[in-house]
Design a protein around this motif. Structure first.
Motif, mmCIF file in Angstrom:
data_model
loop_
_atom_site.group_PDB
_atom_site.id
_atom_site.type_symbol
_atom_site.label_atom_id
_atom_site.label_comp_id
_atom_site.label_asym_id
_atom_site.label_seq_id
_atom_site.Cartn_x
_atom_site.Cartn_y
_atom_site.Cartn_z
ATOM 1 N N GLN A 117 0.834 -1.204 0.000
ATOM 2 C CA GLN A 117 0.000 0.000 0.000
ATOM 3 C C GLN A 117 0.870 1.256 0.000
ATOM 4 O OE1 GLN A 117 -3.202 0.129 -0.401
ATOM 5 N NE2 GLN A 117 -4.287 -1.500 0.691
ATOM 6 N N ARG A 118 1.940 1.264 0.791
ATOM 7 C CA ARG A 118 2.861 2.407 0.807
ATOM 8 C C ARG A 118 3.481 2.622 -0.560
ATOM 9 N NH1 ARG A 118 7.662 2.650 4.727
ATOM 10 N NH2 ARG A 118 7.843 4.619 3.593
ATOM 11 N N THR A 121 0.970 4.021 -3.130
ATOM 12 C CA THR A 121 0.702 5.434 -2.849
ATOM 13 C C THR A 121 1.872 6.304 -3.282
ATOM 14 O OG1 THR A 121 -0.741 4.858 -0.985
ATOM 15 C CG2 THR A 121 0.164 7.084 -1.026
ATOM 16 N N ALA A 122 3.102 5.851 -3.000
ATOM 17 C CA ALA A 122 4.285 6.624 -3.375
ATOM 18 C C ALA A 122 4.423 6.731 -4.886
ATOM 19 C CB ALA A 122 5.528 5.979 -2.775
ATOM 20 N N ASP A 124 2.019 6.573 -7.107
ATOM 21 C CA ASP A 124 0.967 7.476 -7.585
ATOM 22 C C ASP A 124 1.376 8.936 -7.414
ATOM 23 O OD1 ASP A 124 -0.669 5.365 -8.273
ATOM 24 O OD2 ASP A 124 -1.983 5.529 -6.520
ATOM 25 N N ALA A 125 2.062 9.227 -6.323
ATOM 26 C CA ALA A 125 2.397 10.615 -5.993
ATOM 27 C C ALA A 125 3.715 11.074 -6.605
ATOM 28 C CB ALA A 125 2.465 10.780 -4.469
ATOM 29 N N ALA A 153 -7.319 -2.430 -3.439
ATOM 30 C CA ALA A 153 -6.074 -1.734 -3.779
ATOM 31 C C ALA A 153 -5.861 -1.706 -5.288
ATOM 32 C CB ALA A 153 -4.897 -2.404 -3.091
ATOM 33 N N HIS A 157 -5.746 2.000 -7.195
ATOM 34 C CA HIS A 157 -4.505 2.470 -7.815
ATOM 35 C C HIS A 157 -4.417 2.117 -9.304
ATOM 36 C CE1 HIS A 157 -2.787 3.667 -3.937
ATOM 37 N NE2 HIS A 157 -3.346 2.586 -3.450
#
Length: 387
Positions: A117-118, A121-122, A124-125, A153, A157
């Motif tokens: 998950q981390r 998210t990273a 994506d950003a 998830a 994403h």
């Protein structure tokens, strides 16, 4: 406002260019991030005599990014910094499209659901990445309690590619024995050896529910356009099991029988390029170059070492396993086709300007992704500067 990086108008002259049917000395034009038809002058001429221009590498499966995100035990606090480092390594090795294979597993650490998950998210950003980085999630099939969270998830994403693994030590668990490397795995996962063994036993004991659970999840993911595959098929029967549940791509089959079964059914076969570079599997599995020679491989992937795709092709060409056009297609056009990316993989007019400039000794002098320079060094850089 237009992107200045895509306003490059270049004529790459003098080099041998790897076209779909082989090498030819033609001028390759780049304009607005795409390749133009031969003979159409675009702008600044770059003399690349003595070099070769080849399609950018499309890496179907690589987990070499892990060492950038966790150079020592424990992840970096800022995964974005690690991804920038991954970007630089990919570019230096001629990889223009990279599928980052992230685990979602009971194994813990960087393979845990929390880290996955981390990581998602990273990514994506992340800003400023030049390589086209995509995600493959590798899901442990026996994590029945995680199916809903995993699917959520994938949806959140936009994960385009899912591969099912089964890394449980079933043979040892079936006999009631302690699995090998139990203590090390437990420490990595943050569990005591006793708790880790209890988890493995519980997952093993629930195995009868797995086939139907996989089939249902795979059907839902396929309906959303997610590509599906299996990892480490060891027999023809294993490949048939996964195919029956909609998992068409066979990653790193361990035996010739599994690869032959996949090929006979039209399932794409992906092998690890390090297997070719080493001259065989580090774990005693089938030799990838032999499967290539027999026409049983659709794509070679970096696996754990980003320099390996280029190295593998050059080695096979040197050893007479295949010619350059056939070998390079295994790391460009054919993996692009497996991923459904029709806009890249070959140097043809209208395709993305994803390309590399390679010296006679195999060094990568430049990498362009969609017309943007992601890597440039040495004599190639000097020639660009002089122009």
């Amino acid at each position: 406002m237009s992107d200045p990086a895509l306003d490059l108008a270049l004529d790459l002259t003098g080099a041998e260019v790897l076209l779909p049917d082989g090498l030819a000395q033609v001028t390759l034009g780049v304009r607005d991030g795409v390749l133009t038809a031969p003979g159409q002058r675009q702008g600044r001429a770059i003399d690349l005599s003595g070099f070769r221009i080849l399609p950018g590498i499309v890496d179907l499966h690589g987990d070499g990014f892990e060492r950038h995100l966790a150079p020592r035990r424990g992840a970096m606090k800022n995964l974005g910094d690690g991804l920038m480092s991954v970007d630089a390594e990919l570019a230096a090795n001629g990889i223009t499209t990279a599928v980052l294979a992230q685990f979602w597993s009971w194994e813990g650490g960087m393979r845990s659901p929390d880290f996955a998950q981390r990581f998602l998210t990273a990514l994506d950003a992340a800003e400023g990445l030049l390589t086209d980085m995509r995600v493959q999630l590798r899901f442990e099939s026996h994590l029945l309690s995680d199916y809903a969270a995993f699917e959520a998830a994938v949806d959140a994403h936009g994960v385009p590619y899912v591969v099912f693994n089964d890394h449980l030590p079933h043979a040892a668990l079936e006999k009631g024995k302690k699995p090998p490397r139990l203590t090390g795995q437990a420490l990595k996962s943050g569990r005591s050896p006793e708790a880790h063994l209890a988890l493995l036993k519980a997952l093993h004991d629930a195995r009868d529910a797995v086939p139907e659970a996989v089939a249902r999840l795979a059907a839902r993911l396929a309906a959303k356009g997610v590509r599906l595959g299996s990892h480490d098929d060891d027999t023809a029967e294993t490949r048939a099991f996964w195919r029956a549940r909609g998992l068409a791509i066979s990653e790193f089959p361990e035996t010739r029988a599994a690869a032959e079964a996949a090929q006979a059914a039209g399932d794409p076969v992906v092998m690890g390029a390090p297997n070719v570079v080493r001259g065989g599997s580090h774990s005693g599995n089938v030799t990838a170059s032999e499967l290539v020679a027999e026409g049983l491989v659709d794509a070679l992937a970096s696996d754990y070492h980003y320099p390996a795709p280029k190295q593998a092709v050059l080695r096979m060409v040197e050893e007479g396993v295949c010619d350059l056009a056939t070998g390079w297609a295994l790391i460009s056009a054919r993996p692009a086709a497996v991923l459904g990316l029709s806009d890249r993989g070959t140097l043809e007019a209208g395709k993305r300007a994803d390309l590399i400039v390679m010296a006679p000794d195999g060094r990568i002098g430049a990498t362009l992704v969609g017309g943007r320079v992601s890597h440039m060094a040495g004599d190639v850089a000097a020639r660009f500067m002089a122009a």
